[in-house]
Design a protein around this motif. Sequence first.
Motif, PDB file in Angstrom:
ATOM      1  N   VAL A  60       0.804  -1.123  -0.125  1.00 34.63           N
ATOM      2  CA  VAL A  60       0.258   0.015  -0.096  1.00 34.63           C
ATOM      3  C   VAL A  60       0.693   1.307  -0.161  1.00 34.63           C
TER       4      VAL A  60
ATOM      5  N   HIS B 250      -4.863   5.197 -12.122  1.00 31.73           N
ATOM      6  CA  HIS B 250      -5.262   3.855 -11.808  1.00 31.73           C
ATOM      7  C   HIS B 250      -4.987   2.930 -12.957  1.00 31.73           C
TER       8      HIS B 250
ATOM      9  N   GLY C  33      -3.008  -1.986 -10.291  1.00 31.72           N
ATOM     10  CA  GLY C  33      -2.919  -1.140  -9.073  1.00 31.72           C
ATOM     11  C   GLY C  33      -2.886   0.322  -9.285  1.00 31.72           C
ATOM     12  N   ILE C  34      -2.514   1.014  -8.561  1.00 30.40           N
ATOM     13  CA  ILE C  34      -2.472   2.527  -8.399  1.00 30.40           C
ATOM     14  C   ILE C  34      -1.105   2.936  -8.666  1.00 30.40           C
TER      15      ILE C  34
ATOM     16  N   THR D 274       4.071   1.435  -7.707  1.00 36.07           N
ATOM     17  CA  THR D 274       2.791   0.896  -7.966  1.00 36.07           C
ATOM     18  C   THR D 274       2.425  -0.023  -6.726  1.00 36.07           C
TER      19      THR D 274
ATOM     20  N   PRO E  78      -0.970  -2.081  -4.760  1.00 34.37           N
ATOM     21  CA  PRO E  78      -2.624  -2.486  -5.029  1.00 34.37           C
ATOM     22  C   PRO E  78      -3.731  -1.499  -4.544  1.00 34.37           C
ATOM     23  N   VAL E  79      -3.058  -0.609  -3.278  1.00 29.19           N
ATOM     24  CA  VAL E  79      -4.188   0.238  -2.805  1.00 29.19           C
ATOM     25  C   VAL E  79      -3.290   1.620  -2.477  1.00 29.19           C
TER      26      VAL E  79
ATOM     27  N   ASP F 234     -12.425   1.205  -5.372  1.00 25.09           N
ATOM     28  CA  ASP F 234     -11.772  -0.070  -5.536  1.00 25.09           C
ATOM     29  C   ASP F 234     -10.516  -0.206  -4.988  1.00 25.09           C
ATOM     30  N   ARG F 235      -9.645   0.994  -5.178  1.00 25.54           N
ATOM     31  CA  ARG F 235      -8.205   0.857  -4.692  1.00 25.54           C
ATOM     32  C   ARG F 235      -7.625   2.051  -4.036  1.00 25.54           C
TER      33      ARG F 235
ATOM     34  N   VAL G 222      -8.035  -1.488   4.577  1.00 23.72           N
ATOM     35  CA  VAL G 222      -7.114  -1.887   3.744  1.00 23.72           C
ATOM     36  C   VAL G 222      -6.245  -3.191   3.970  1.00 23.72           C
TER      37      VAL G 222
ATOM     38  N   ARG H 290      -8.907  -5.632   2.852  1.00 18.30           N
ATOM     39  CA  ARG H 290      -8.807  -5.812   1.378  1.00 18.30           C
ATOM     40  C   ARG H 290      -7.584  -6.684   0.933  1.00 18.30           C
ATOM     41  N   LEU H 291      -6.587  -6.587   1.427  1.00 11.10           N
ATOM     42  CA  LEU H 291      -5.048  -7.234   1.096  1.00 11.10           C
ATOM     43  C   LEU H 291      -5.304  -8.635   1.455  1.00 11.10           C
TER      44      LEU H 291
END
Length: 375
Positions: free
Chosen positions: A6, A124, A128-129, A139, A141-142, A270-271, A304, A307-308
Amino acid sequence: MAQHDVIVVGGGPGGSTAAWRLARAGLRPLLLDAAVFPRVKICAGWVTPEALADAQVDPQKYPLTIQAFSACRFEFDGARTETRWRRPASYGILRREFDHYLLDRARAAGADVREGARVTAVTHEADGIRVVSPRGTFTAPVVIGAGGHRCPVAQALGEVSGREEVVIAQESETRLAPEWVEALGKWWEAPELYVEPDLKGYGWYFPKGDVLNVGVGCVSGPGADLPRRRDALVSALRAAGRLPAALPIEPFRGHAYVVRRRAPRKLAGDRFCLVGDAAGLARDLSGEGIGPAIKSGILAAEAVEARLRRGAGLEGYAAAIVRRYGSGETGWLGRQLARIPDAWARVFVRAILNTEATRRHVVFGRIFGMREVAS
């Protein structure tokens, strides 16, 4: 495999708390901040017992500047009131020190902290971000947006509206010589708040340790004229002896933040999720933002992590914020109150401030979050 789980953009209390919690949970947060800490942060430095408890900071053991307050004074329309508690109901800290302390704690817990890394782009991508800064392109995932009012994550993903209600403020923070602290002793035991005559803001006189913070804030827009309000505050403080003519103070600096009264920002997707001032979570009317930043940082870290580890959606975070701080849209009652003539509104405010119970429980308790420390 991504190097980080993250990315946290912003190293203030919300971002550093989120990174600290995520690192302690065994995840790999990367925290980016444009500044190099310790950095100047324009803020009165008002922090509540609840905020310190959420941050797991014991005021008795905190090693830097902190002043406990068990009293606070209000002035409005010629009337002056004082409220006292048996135990501390709030504290004064220096943001330069406090933010650095929390950031170092996150770093010690295992967060990868990169200072001097101003984020210039957030996109986005399929995997990922993507976050771009002079210190590198990353980069994950969140991403957690914790970069304040102008947070690049909020600007890119938070659906920021031009209809937002913005509060503007100017503050001066001055470290005083011991002789000045002694000379101002009778003003030094409690912060003072001065409600603006048009009810669009308030000024403050906030001592903490050997530092004095004075400032004024108001809702931006027609009639704001912040320099006029600042000059009127300083003149009043000089005349009352709180700022003796011979006492020099540091130049005033400005800042701004959003309140969730209309056109609220998108809190999560979403992220991504937004915390603190990036989400517009400063307390309406009072502007107290340290507590909401820390609380939202904790909630974001929990969301988070879920989420992960489990694939849970981040909409639960947004729902938790709305339950705690409201939807951000003015309801029917708020619209009706906005139509009250100014003269009636002043009578209403004067009645609230001059009544001990409403001042203690509504103004200080609900609006400012001031509640005495439990025994």
